[in-house]
Structure formats: C-alpha cells, structure tokens
Motif scaffolding. Structure first.
Motif, PDB file in Angstrom:
ATOM      1  N   ASP A 316      79.942  20.244 101.325  1.00 49.35           N
ATOM      2  CA  ASP A 316      80.359  20.107  99.928  1.00 49.35           C
ATOM      3  C   ASP A 316      81.576  19.194  99.886  1.00 49.35           C
ATOM      4  N   ARG A 318      83.003  17.780  97.613  1.00 45.86           N
ATOM      5  CA  ARG A 318      83.882  18.010  96.467  1.00 45.86           C
ATOM      6  C   ARG A 318      85.045  18.920  96.829  1.00 45.86           C
ATOM      7  N   ALA A 352      82.275  27.950  98.808  1.00 47.13           N
ATOM      8  CA  ALA A 352      81.561  26.715  99.104  1.00 47.13           C
ATOM      9  C   ALA A 352      80.713  26.872 100.371  1.00 47.13           C
ATOM     10  N   GLY A 431      74.191  23.463 102.270  1.00 48.74           N
ATOM     11  CA  GLY A 431      74.795  22.568 101.292  1.00 48.74           C
ATOM     12  C   GLY A 431      74.234  21.155 101.355  1.00 48.74           C
ATOM     13  N   LEU A 432      75.086  20.179 101.059  1.00 51.59           N
ATOM     14  CA  LEU A 432      74.660  18.782 101.026  1.00 51.59           C
ATOM     15  C   LEU A 432      74.189  18.298 102.387  1.00 51.59           C
TER      16      LEU A 432
END
Length: 451
Positions: A316, A318, A352, A431-432
């Motif tokens: 993540d 971000r 996260a 996640g990503l």
C-alpha cells in the motif's frame, strides 16, 4: 545551553535565571561539546589562534550555541551584538553595521579610536529570509564584523549558499548523561538551588532523562525545584530532593518515562510490532503511552515513516505518503492538534496490508554489493553525451523501451555482463503487491519468449 564546572559560587545576582548564572565564563568551564572544544579540536584551535572567523553553530536547543558565541567575543576581546531572527530584521542588521563601523574606527583600522573587532551573533538565523541573510554578505566579506549564526535546522536547507560559503559549520550534539549530571553537581556546589543541598541519585537520573540532552531544560527544572523547596506546603525546609518529592512537585513534567532507557525502546518496539501485527487498538495504546510519557512527537513521526517503508511498502504505497503528510501536519500545528494526525497515521498503518518485500530486497542488495566486486557498466547502458564517447560505442545497441511494444524491451539485459540476475524483490500475496507480482510474471514470460 551549557554550564560551568567551576566550584566557585554562582556569578551575578540570584534574580538572574539559573541558566544565566551558571553560564561559563571561560572555555575551560564548558561542559560538553568536547568533539569541538577538546584539545586539538576545531573550535579549540580557533579560540587559541586568536583569529575569529565567521561560523554557523548547528545543534538542538540547550547545547551551548549562545555560550560558545559569547566566549568567542570575550576570548577575542570583541564587541558582542546579539540579533534574534525571531524579533529582528533588516533594521537591526543596519544598526549592527553602524555599531561595528564605530567600534572599528573611521578609517577601517582596528587601531583607530581603540578600535575593536565586532562579533554579530544571530540566534535562530534560519528564520531570516533570503534578503535578510543577504544583508550580512558585504560586511562579512569586508571583515567589518565576524558573523556567528545559531540554528536548530539544517543550514544546508535554511541558510543561503552565499552566506554558507563564507562560514564554517560546526555541529553541536545533545549533551551526554554524564555531562548533565556534572551540571547538576555544579548547581549544588554553587549553592544555586536555594535550600536544596543534595539530590538523590534516583532523582538525578530522572532529571537527566527528562532533560534529554538539553542543558537549559535541566537548569530551568532545577530552578523550579529550588523555588518549590522554599515554598513547600508542608512548611518544612526541603534540603534533599528525593525521587518521591520530585514526582510530587513536578509530577506532570517528570513522567514515569525514561526517554533514553530500556523502557523507551521497549515501548517503541511494542508500537512497531502492534502496527506490524495489524492491531490498531494496541498500536494506539502504545502510541498514547509514548506521548503521555513525554516522547517527542517529531520522533514518533519519524518512526511512523519508517514503519510505512519497512512493514507496508508497496503493498500500500499510500501509507508512506500518509505518514509523511501526518509528519507535515504535526510540523504545522504542533501539540496537541497535530498529534491527531499522527494517531490517524498509526491506525492506517495498522490496518494496511503488510509487506516487507522491499525491506528484504534492500538488505539483500546491500549485502550483495558489499561482497561482490565492482563490475563495469555494460556498454549499451552507458551514457554518451559526447561524440568521442559515441565513437567508443558508449550506449551502442541500447533499446529505448518507449519505442518497443507495450513500452517494454523484452529480452534486454540490465545487469553487468556475466552476472546472473538476482531475485532481490519478491512481492508478497497481499495488497497492491498482488498486482505487482502479476505484472512481473507477465514481463518475465515476455523475456523468456524473446530469449
């Protein structure tokens, strides 16, 4: 701020703040900064040369910047002008220039009219803007006065390059535990704490931990203790400060927190592991424990940025941006308002998706480079800004990825010749990085097909 180690009585009147009364009057009385002031060290050599030079003293609050500047003035028998960058401006700079001109003598000869050097000390020089800093340049260049700036911020970013090039930069460090304990001893030796004659070792340890390398903070706290000892509600004369009395009098300031000890590192470890373990409630608990104990929020912000890089990474991206934003919000708002942004960051990092793939890749690459030889850059990857370099085949046969299908030069090699491609970065299935892994697998397949 530093303090003297002389055993003589305090100088000046008791009405002066304790920090001022204990300010060293000679270089030999200074406690701390021995990497600059010890025998053979840079500032000691400057003092002994008898020739002042412009410099910038960079360090956290309460480590002796003003003291060193004043000692330079007395050592070099120079007039001392102080300008606060918080309160002053170009007007104060002009007045300093006029005074320096008068003291130097009309002809510019130090011998005229008992001419003397002038040292202009600018406290918090980083708060001056570019034009204000530029106002010093011609006078520093001409030698009208010696410029000394004090700053808590990195002068590389906060001081004009032109002024920076004309001044040596000396980095001052937070005072060590032993230095702070010597300052306590000096205050007691000089009978500077009113009725207080002694301080128990446990109380000294707590005072030193609270001071956190800042001598001014330590001396101001000692002064508060002296006042409290003379006005104790019990009516008793407090001659010895015990740890219990210290907590009773200054309990809100003397928290149970040892900022330099094992408890500090245990607590930050608990916070980090709670974030890594994706438990937002536990992370908030340890975060608030640290703030309540007196941890510096700026330090907490730095640790949150580290957590975002180490434990979340590209799962993540971000998270890192949010951690940096939280740190900036705290810089703008301060306490307590800015602490909410840090708490928000703590919760986000905890919930996260987690990945340490980049952290592991970084460490593996670092270890590989240390043990591997220095391999030459392949010719096709070299830069060729000149005709000669092009004639030597620099950059020859390089494939510009943007001109290839899908913007990818399938089969191209970007490692030194003869080096097997390592697999430092291995995305996790969270996640990503799930999508990143898919992309890397797709590119790997294209490479294999090309080869």
């Amino acid at each position: 701020m530093t303090a003297a180690k002389s055993t003589s009585k305090t100088r000046n009147t008791p009405a002066m703040p304790l920090a001022e009364r204990l300010r060293p009057q000679s270089l030999g009385e200074v406690i701390g900064q021995q990497h600059l002031l010890g025998e053979g060290m840079p500032l000691r050599i400057a003092f002994e040369s008898g020739q002042p030079h412009s410099c910038i003293l960079w360090g956290p609050p309460g480590v002796g910047k003003t003291t060193i500047a004043r000692l330079m003035a007395s050592s070099f028998d120079a007039h001392f002008i102080t300008i606060s960058a918080v309160l002053g401006g170009v007007k104060e700079i002009r007045e300093a220039v006029e005074q320096a001109s008068i003291w130097r003598g009309q002809s510019g000869d130090l011998a005229d009219a008992g001419g003397k050097r002038t040292i202009v000390f600018v406290d918090e020089v980083h708060r001056f803007n570019k034009s204000q800093q530029d106002a010093f340049l011609p006078h520093v260049e001409s030698g009208l006065f010696t410029f000394i700036g004090a700053t808590t911020e990195n002068p590389s970013f906060e001081v004009n390059s032109a002024l920076l090039s004309r001044a040596a930069v000396y980095v001052l460090q937070p005072l060590q535990e032993a230095d702070l304990k010597r300052i306590v001893a000096v205050a007691l030796e000089r009978q500077a704490l009113q009725a207080i004659e002694s301080i128990a070792p446990a109380a000294v340890d707590r005072l030193v931990a609270y001071a956190d390398g800042d001598a001014r903070r330590l001396l101001n706290t000692l002064e508060s203790l002296g006042v409290a000892a003379g006005n104790d509600k019990s009516g008793e004369v407090i001659s010895e400060v015990t740890d219990a009395w210290l907590l009773k009098v200054l309990g809100e300031r003397m928290r149970r927190y040892d900022k330099g000890g094992e408890q500090f590192y245990d607590t930050i470890s608990a916070l980090h592991k709670s974030v890594r373990g994706s438990d937002p409630d536990a992370a908030l608990y340890w975060f608030m424990r640290m703030l309540d104990g007196g941890a510096e929020p700026k330090y907490m912000a730095r640790r949150l940025v580290r957590m975002a890089s180490e434990d979340i990474g590209l799962a993540d991206p971000r998270a890192l941006r949010l951690a940096l934003d939280a740190a900036e919000v705290y810089e703008r708002l301060g306490s307590p308002e800015g602490e909410l942004a840090l708490a928000q960051c703590v919760v986000y990092l905890a919930v996260a998706p987690k990945s340490n793939a980049v952290y592991k890749a970084f460490n593996e690459a670092k270890a590989f480079i240390k043990k591997d030889g220095t391999r030459p850059v392949p010719m096709h990857l070299r830069n060729a800004p000149t005709k000669l370099m092009k004639e030597l085949d620099y950059g020859k046969n390089y494939r510009y990825a943007h001109d290839e299908e899908d913007g990818f030069a399938a089969g191209e090699n970007y490692f030194p010749e003869g080096m097997a491609a390592p697999a430092f970065y291995r995305p996790v299935n969270r996640g990503l990085e799930i999508r990143i892994a898919d992309k890397l697998n797709e590119l790997k397949l294209k490479n294999n097909q090309k080869n």
